[in-house]
Design a protein around this motif. Sequence first.
Motif, short mmCIF file in Angstrom:
data_model
loop_
_atom_site.label_atom_id
_atom_site.label_comp_id
_atom_site.label_asym_id
_atom_site.label_seq_id
_atom_site.Cartn_x
_atom_site.Cartn_y
_atom_site.Cartn_z
N ASP A 291 108.13 -0.90 129.02
CA ASP A 291 106.95 -1.10 128.18
C ASP A 291 105.76 -0.27 128.65
O ASP A 291 104.91 0.14 127.85
CB ASP A 291 106.55 -2.58 128.16
N ALA A 292 105.68 -0.02 129.96
CA ALA A 292 104.53 0.71 130.51
C ALA A 292 104.70 2.22 130.46
O ALA A 292 103.77 2.96 130.80
CB ALA A 292 104.29 0.27 131.96
N ALA A 293 105.85 2.71 130.02
CA ALA A 293 106.11 4.15 130.03
C ALA A 293 105.21 4.89 129.04
O ALA A 293 104.78 4.34 128.02
CB ALA A 293 107.57 4.42 129.69
N ASP A 294 104.93 6.14 129.35
CA ASP A 294 104.17 6.98 128.44
C ASP A 294 104.99 7.37 127.22
O ASP A 294 104.45 7.54 126.13
CB ASP A 294 103.70 8.25 129.17
N VAL A 295 106.30 7.55 127.42
CA VAL A 295 107.20 7.93 126.33
C VAL A 295 108.46 7.07 126.43
O VAL A 295 109.06 6.97 127.52
CB VAL A 295 107.60 9.42 126.42
N ARG A 296 108.83 6.45 125.32
CA ARG A 296 110.11 5.73 125.24
C ARG A 296 110.99 6.45 124.23
O ARG A 296 110.64 6.53 123.04
CB ARG A 296 109.87 4.27 124.82
N LEU A 297 112.09 6.97 124.71
CA LEU A 297 112.99 7.74 123.84
C LEU A 297 113.91 6.78 123.10
O LEU A 297 114.64 5.98 123.71
CB LEU A 297 113.81 8.72 124.69
N ALA A 298 113.88 6.87 121.78
CA ALA A 298 114.70 5.98 120.95
C ALA A 298 116.18 6.31 121.11
O ALA A 298 116.56 7.45 121.37
CB ALA A 298 114.29 6.11 119.49
N ASP A 299 117.01 5.27 120.96
CA ASP A 299 118.47 5.44 120.99
C ASP A 299 118.92 6.12 122.27
O ASP A 299 119.77 7.02 122.26
CB ASP A 299 118.95 6.23 119.77
N ALA A 300 118.36 5.70 123.39
CA ALA A 300 118.72 6.29 124.68
C ALA A 300 118.65 5.21 125.75
O ALA A 300 117.92 4.23 125.63
CB ALA A 300 117.79 7.44 125.05
N GLY A 301 119.44 5.42 126.81
CA GLY A 301 119.43 4.53 127.96
C GLY A 301 118.95 5.27 129.19
O GLY A 301 117.95 5.97 129.15
N HIS A 302 119.72 5.14 130.27
CA HIS A 302 119.31 5.76 131.53
C HIS A 302 119.57 7.26 131.56
O HIS A 302 119.01 7.97 132.40
CB HIS A 302 120.05 5.08 132.69
#
Length: 239
Positions: A205-216
Amino acid sequence: MRPLVLLSGWGCDARIWRPLAAHWPNRREAGLKVSTPDWPGYATRPALDDPENLAGLAEAMAADLPEDAVWVGWSLGGLLAAALLDHLPTPRGLVLLGMGAHFCHPDGVSHEDLATFRTAFRRDPATTRAHFLRWQLRGEPSPRAAHRQLLELLGPEPAAPSATLAAGLGQLARLDHRHSLAAPPCPIWRIVGEHDPLLPPSDRDAADVRLADAGHCPMLSQPRALAECLAAIAEERAP
C-alpha cells in the motif's frame, strides 16, 4: 546518458532481467544506459571470501555502481543496494523493487518463516532453492508459465555457491534500513507487484508504484510496464 543499474535478488543472477530487453524505449533517444552486473558469487563472478562483509561487497561492486546512476535493487538486491549507500558515493536515486526497508514482517514472511527456510537450506540447498523459486511466483497471473520462463532463463543449476546463498539468507534476516531510509541521502522509489506474496499489505500500500497483474517477479509477468516505469525514473519523470 542516464545510467540505470539493475541488481538481482536471492538465488537469481543477472539473466533475470533479460525479459526487459525488448521493452526499453529507444535508448539512444532516451539517453538510457542499462547495465545488469552480477553480485559477487553469482554466475561467473568470483565469490567474496566473506559474503556477508558489506565493506568487501562495496569494494567489489564500486565500478558497477556509479554515482550518476539510478540503482535498481530487486528483492534482496534492494536491501544490499540500500546497505551500500553507507559505503559508496551517493547515486542519483535508488529503486526498491519488491522490497521494503526490511524483509521480515509478521504479515508477510515472518522471522520464524525465514528461520525455517534457512534450516531447510542448510539441510538441502538445491531442493530448498527450487522450492523458493516456485514460492515467489505465487502472485503472478500464471505461476506455472512464470516458472517455466524462470527455468529457461536461469537453467537448473544454482546461480551461486551455497555459502553465498546462505549469506544472502542471513542478510534478509538481518538488514533493516528503516532508520536510514527515513532520511535517505538520495531519492527513493518503491515499486511492487500488487499481488507480491512476500510483502506485507502495508508495504504494498505504501509503494510509489503498484504494478497490476504482477507479483514478486514483474520482470517475468509485466516486463513492459516495469521497463517503462524504470525508464521514467531514470529520465527524471514521475513514475
